[in-house]
Design an enzyme around this catalytic site. Structure first.
Site, PDB file in Angstrom:
ATOM      1  N   ASN A 145      39.238  44.631  28.956  1.00 34.45           N
ATOM      2  CA  ASN A 145      39.913  44.877  30.237  1.00 34.45           C
ATOM      3  C   ASN A 145      41.356  45.300  29.955  1.00 34.45           C
ATOM      4  O   ASN A 145      42.193  44.475  29.617  1.00 34.45           O
ATOM      5  CB  ASN A 145      39.876  43.594  31.070  1.00 34.45           C
ATOM      6  CG  ASN A 145      40.633  43.724  32.383  1.00 34.45           C
ATOM      7  OD1 ASN A 145      41.007  44.832  32.783  1.00 34.45           O
ATOM      8  ND2 ASN A 145      40.866  42.609  33.048  1.00 34.45           N
ATOM      9  N   TRP A 146      41.599  46.596  30.111  1.00 34.51           N
ATOM     10  CA  TRP A 146      42.937  47.116  29.769  1.00 34.51           C
ATOM     11  C   TRP A 146      43.963  46.797  30.847  1.00 34.51           C
ATOM     12  O   TRP A 146      45.150  47.050  30.675  1.00 34.51           O
ATOM     13  CB  TRP A 146      42.870  48.630  29.534  1.00 34.51           C
ATOM     14  CG  TRP A 146      42.002  49.048  28.369  1.00 34.51           C
ATOM     15  CD1 TRP A 146      41.272  48.220  27.538  1.00 34.51           C
ATOM     16  CD2 TRP A 146      41.762  50.375  27.901  1.00 34.51           C
ATOM     17  NE1 TRP A 146      40.596  48.963  26.603  1.00 34.51           N
ATOM     18  CE2 TRP A 146      40.884  50.293  26.798  1.00 34.51           C
ATOM     19  CE3 TRP A 146      42.197  51.646  28.308  1.00 34.51           C
ATOM     20  CZ2 TRP A 146      40.434  51.422  26.092  1.00 34.51           C
ATOM     21  CZ3 TRP A 146      41.751  52.770  27.613  1.00 34.51           C
ATOM     22  CH2 TRP A 146      40.891  52.651  26.516  1.00 34.51           C
ATOM     23  N   LYS A 147      43.507  46.289  31.976  1.00 34.66           N
ATOM     24  CA  LYS A 147      44.394  45.960  33.104  1.00 34.66           C
ATOM     25  C   LYS A 147      45.300  47.152  33.454  1.00 34.66           C
ATOM     26  O   LYS A 147      44.884  48.295  33.315  1.00 34.66           O
ATOM     27  CB  LYS A 147      45.212  44.703  32.796  1.00 34.66           C
ATOM     28  CG  LYS A 147      44.366  43.548  32.291  1.00 34.66           C
ATOM     29  CD  LYS A 147      45.090  42.234  32.351  1.00 34.66           C
ATOM     30  CE  LYS A 147      44.299  41.177  31.620  1.00 34.66           C
ATOM     31  NZ  LYS A 147      44.716  39.824  31.911  1.00 34.66           N
ATOM     32  N   HIS A 155      37.931  39.392  39.405  1.00 34.39           N
ATOM     33  CA  HIS A 155      38.885  38.963  38.368  1.00 34.39           C
ATOM     34  C   HIS A 155      39.938  38.048  38.997  1.00 34.39           C
ATOM     35  O   HIS A 155      40.363  38.260  40.137  1.00 34.39           O
ATOM     36  CB  HIS A 155      39.540  40.184  37.727  1.00 34.39           C
ATOM     37  CG  HIS A 155      40.291  39.834  36.471  1.00 34.39           C
ATOM     38  ND1 HIS A 155      41.551  39.293  36.500  1.00 34.39           N
ATOM     39  CD2 HIS A 155      39.938  39.918  35.173  1.00 34.39           C
ATOM     40  CE1 HIS A 155      41.949  39.067  35.249  1.00 34.39           C
ATOM     41  NE2 HIS A 155      40.990  39.432  34.424  1.00 34.39           N
ATOM     42  N   GLU A 160      43.022  37.845  38.613  1.00 32.08           N
ATOM     43  CA  GLU A 160      44.260  38.509  39.051  1.00 32.08           C
ATOM     44  C   GLU A 160      44.075  39.137  40.429  1.00 32.08           C
ATOM     45  O   GLU A 160      45.036  39.276  41.188  1.00 32.08           O
ATOM     46  CB  GLU A 160      44.700  39.528  37.991  1.00 32.08           C
ATOM     47  CG  GLU A 160      45.275  38.813  36.766  1.00 32.08           C
ATOM     48  CD  GLU A 160      45.138  39.556  35.459  1.00 32.08           C
ATOM     49  OE1 GLU A 160      44.817  40.758  35.462  1.00 32.08           O
ATOM     50  OE2 GLU A 160      45.327  38.903  34.404  1.00 32.08           O
ATOM     51  N   GLU A 206      36.300  32.614  33.175  1.00 28.19           N
ATOM     52  CA  GLU A 206      37.685  32.891  32.826  1.00 28.19           C
ATOM     53  C   GLU A 206      38.596  31.853  33.480  1.00 28.19           C
ATOM     54  O   GLU A 206      39.029  32.039  34.633  1.00 28.19           O
ATOM     55  CB  GLU A 206      38.071  34.286  33.310  1.00 28.19           C
ATOM     56  CG  GLU A 206      37.275  35.395  32.660  1.00 28.19           C
ATOM     57  CD  GLU A 206      38.103  36.650  32.500  1.00 28.19           C
ATOM     58  OE1 GLU A 206      38.268  37.098  31.365  1.00 28.19           O
ATOM     59  OE2 GLU A 206      38.620  37.162  33.507  1.00 28.19           O
ATOM     60  N   GLY A 249      45.936  35.511  29.733  1.00 28.39           N
ATOM     61  CA  GLY A 249      47.251  36.069  29.444  1.00 28.39           C
ATOM     62  C   GLY A 249      48.300  35.032  29.071  1.00 28.39           C
ATOM     63  O   GLY A 249      49.495  35.335  29.043  1.00 28.39           O
ATOM     64  N   SER A 300      42.704  34.731  26.766  1.00 29.96           N
ATOM     65  CA  SER A 300      43.464  34.722  25.507  1.00 29.96           C
ATOM     66  C   SER A 300      42.551  34.704  24.281  1.00 29.96           C
ATOM     67  O   SER A 300      42.834  34.013  23.296  1.00 29.96           O
ATOM     68  CB  SER A 300      44.439  33.540  25.480  1.00 29.96           C
ATOM     69  OG  SER A 300      45.378  33.668  26.530  1.00 29.96           O
ATOM     70  N   GLY A 314      44.451  41.153  26.680  1.00 33.67           N
ATOM     71  CA  GLY A 314      45.503  41.593  25.762  1.00 33.67           C
ATOM     72  C   GLY A 314      44.988  42.139  24.433  1.00 33.67           C
ATOM     73  O   GLY A 314      45.433  43.201  23.968  1.00 33.67           O
TER      74      GLY A 314
HETATM   75  C1  PEP Z   1      41.177  39.172  31.214  1.00 30.82           C
HETATM   76  O1  PEP Z   1      41.956  39.979  31.680  1.00 30.82           O
HETATM   77  O2  PEP Z   1      40.048  39.089  31.694  1.00 30.82           O
HETATM   78  C2  PEP Z   1      41.627  38.328  30.110  1.00 30.82           C
HETATM   79  C3  PEP Z   1      40.797  37.428  29.648  1.00 30.82           C
HETATM   80  O3  PEP Z   1      42.903  38.533  29.632  1.00 30.82           O
HETATM   81  P1  PEP Z   1      43.544  37.924  28.288  1.00 30.82           P
HETATM   82  O4  PEP Z   1      42.527  38.115  27.186  1.00 30.82           O
HETATM   83  O5  PEP Z   1      44.782  38.718  28.069  1.00 30.82           O
HETATM   84  O6  PEP Z   1      43.793  36.481  28.532  1.00 30.82           O
END
Ligand code: PEP
Length: 265
Positions: free
Chosen positions: A17-19, A103, A105, A175, A181, A221, A243
């Protein structure tokens, strides 16, 4: 809680997931590096989720690749007067076959409701997209001992209109919001417990057989150093990576680790 039944038939899944990261040039070069580095015979579903404006470019770079293309969101509506929204048909039109729904976010920073998430999931599946449905609790919810109730409620709402046949196109991503993050990866035991809870909720909604066939992945993470511990947890079928998916070597290492770790668990 009973042990996770043994299946051995679930194909590992890794999503990147490049966000809201990259620009046109760096999206192109990241896609290129992943495509170059991925083993053609990797026994896993690998999907990248670039920002909307770069989907077409990444689709072109990855034409013919084993890496699939996904979008980070979609509209709950098919078309029409929805300024700023992107429809499932548009995503398919530019080559996406996957989409992320729910998600954290979008749940917590954009304010998406459970009913909107359910509508988006139905729209995705009804339009021929495969979906990664994200669920997970906040730190406050976990500290209050409500993590399992929250996850079960999120699944109940999102899957209310999804019939068993459509579940073949759904991956569930556990998640925990406090891990996304933050640099804090969940303990393998916490991830394992949440994954068991998710399968138990799926068994309640559908049946035990379906619950043991749906892929459930971990996100939060996830970095190569944590991969072995997480991917060897019983019932963890891979990961959704934020990330670390922006660095091709890390993402590729996670893809390889998922096939080894998941196959061994
Ligand atoms: C995500 O965006 O789904 C995610 C798990 O981000 P990160 O790996 O940066 O925590």
């Amino acid at each position: 809680m009973p042990p996770v039944p043994s299946y051995g038939m679930r194909r590992p899944f890794i999503g990147g997931n490049w966000k809201m990261n990259t620009d046109h040039a760096s999206a192109r070069s990241l896609a290129h590096a992943i495509d170059e580095g991925i083993a053609d015979d990797l026994q896993a579903d690998i999907v990248v989720f670039p920002p909307f404006p770069y989907l077409l470019t990444v689709a072109e770079v990855m034409a013919g690749s084993v890496v699939a293309l996904g979008a980070q969101d979609l509209s709950s509506e098919a078309n029409g007067a929805r300024t700023g929204e992107v429809s499932a048909e548009m995503l398919r039109d530019v080559g996406a076959s996957w989409v992320i729904v729910g998600h954290s976010e979008r749940r917590h920073k954009v304010g998406e409701s459970e009913s909107l998430i359910a509508d988006k999931l139905s729209m995705a599946l009804g339009s021929g997209l495969r979906a990664v449905l994200c669920v997970g609790e906040t730190r406050e919810e976990r500290d209050a001992g409500k993590a399992h109730d929250i996850i079960a409620a999120q699944l109940r709402s999102a899957l209310a209109s999804v019939d068993a046949a459509a579940m073949v196109d759904v991956v569930i991503a556990y998640e925990p919001v406090w891990a996304i993050g933050t640099g804090i990866t969940a303990q393998p035991s916490d991830a394992g417990e949440a994954h068991r809870e998710i399968r138990s909720a799926l068994a309640g909604r559908y049946d035990a057989r379906l619950a043991s066939s749906v892929r459930v992945v971990y996100g939060g993470s996830l970095v190569p150093a944590a991969a072995k511990a997480i991917f060897s947890v019983d019932g963890v079928d891979g990961g959704l990576v934020g990330g670390a998916s922006l660095k091709a070597p890390d993402f590729l290492a996670l893809c390889s680790a998922a096939t080894v770790g998941v196959a061994a668990s």
